[in-house]
Design a protein around this motif. Sequence first.
Motif, PDB file in Angstrom:
ATOM      1  N   LYS A  78       1.423   7.265  -6.527  1.00 44.28           N
ATOM      2  CA  LYS A  78       0.425   8.346  -6.619  1.00 44.28           C
ATOM      3  C   LYS A  78       1.088   9.707  -6.422  1.00 44.28           C
ATOM      4  O   LYS A  78       0.756  10.688  -7.102  1.00 44.28           O
ATOM      5  N   PRO A  85       6.758   6.801   1.759  1.00 38.48           N
ATOM      6  CA  PRO A  85       6.272   7.413   0.514  1.00 38.48           C
ATOM      7  C   PRO A  85       6.779   8.829   0.284  1.00 38.48           C
ATOM      8  O   PRO A  85       7.164   9.181  -0.844  1.00 38.48           O
ATOM      9  N   ASP A 107       0.823  -1.202   0.000  1.00 32.86           N
ATOM     10  CA  ASP A 107       0.000   0.000   0.000  1.00 32.86           C
ATOM     11  C   ASP A 107       0.862   1.259   0.000  1.00 32.86           C
ATOM     12  O   ASP A 107       0.546   2.247  -0.676  1.00 32.86           O
ATOM     13  N   ASN A 139       2.122   1.800  -3.473  1.00 35.18           N
ATOM     14  CA  ASN A 139       1.098   2.382  -4.351  1.00 35.18           C
ATOM     15  C   ASN A 139       0.913   3.870  -4.070  1.00 35.18           C
ATOM     16  O   ASN A 139       0.713   4.672  -4.997  1.00 35.18           O
ATOM     17  N   TYR A 140       1.000   4.232  -2.810  1.00 26.83           N
ATOM     18  CA  TYR A 140       0.870   5.653  -2.451  1.00 26.83           C
ATOM     19  C   TYR A 140       2.050   6.455  -2.982  1.00 26.83           C
ATOM     20  O   TYR A 140       1.889   7.591  -3.432  1.00 26.83           O
TER      21      TYR A 140
END
Length: 350
Positions: free
Chosen positions: A22, A115, A15, A18-19
């Motif tokens: 983004k 991230p 996760d 994926n962030y």
Amino acid sequence: MEKELTYRDAGVDIDAGNYSVKLIKDSVRATYRPEVLGDLGGFGGLFALQGDKYKEPVLVSGTDGVGTKLRIAFMLDKHDTVGQDAVAMCVNDILVQGAEPLFFLDYLAVGKLIPEQVASVVKGVAAACKESGCALIGGETAEMAGFYADGEYDIAGFAVGVVERAKIITSERVKEGDVLLGLPSSGVHSNGFSLVRKICFERRGFTGGENFPELGKTLGEELLTPTRLYPRVCLPLIQAFDIHGMVHITGGGFYENIPRALPEHLAAEVGAAAWPMPPIFRLLQEWGNVAWPEMYRTFNMGIGMVIIAAPDEAEKMRAYLRGKGEMFYDIGRVVKGAHDVTIKGGVFNE
């Protein structure tokens, strides 16, 4: 009953990955050239070479990393400049063969995926790609739990460029009497940092937060100044003038890199007094008691790119560079010799 394990329990957070993607999407898309096909998320980057633009296109590739300069980024928790270093070390290398950078791919390996940290690094990569005119068409972020310490990472990448076969720059056309024009560096760039760290942090015990009047900034800020990107200034020169050779002053400094652009029967004489030495190099020499020849073998000493041309062509380039407001220095000439470099003037004479 034992707890069910997940990938996150093992230290890999999908996760968070994926962030991270983004956070960087807009920066990456901003680098795209018309030749880029597709979007982020594919297994490979697609780039359609415009065949009608070239008669005999030759692809030129180069790969490199940032090296132990990253240790200083970790110390200061500053990650927005090292991405440019990764790009610059690659695009500057292919540039010296006359290539226009087309696209770049990066590889970022982390201990724990943060991230915001990843986004800071990759946004630096993207900004440098945009400045260099190449597209960031792919990359890999690998979370390697237990391999790197939390908060630490390594970054490397590679660039692919194109040059007309007839315009490839090699050592074959360099002649005795050719002129060496030097373009200034932005600082230490990304070479010699094992010695930099030995001097500054092991021998002197600095933290990076020290202010020295000569630098006008903290030591850490000076050392993290990113490697200069040369495509924007050099590509027009390559297209408009008859360049015999180019040299990216990277690891090995003057002594190892300049001969790479010379035929076996020629040498180079460099005048060290021809350009102002940035203060950081004098400080490093004093703090480490480093012999001056060792300094010129390790660092760029203020010159990051060298262009070799016949005297009349060099004069045309000087006029062009002056008109563009670009700094340059006449740093030497090509002579008969044993494929080596002699440095004279300034702080020492060989």
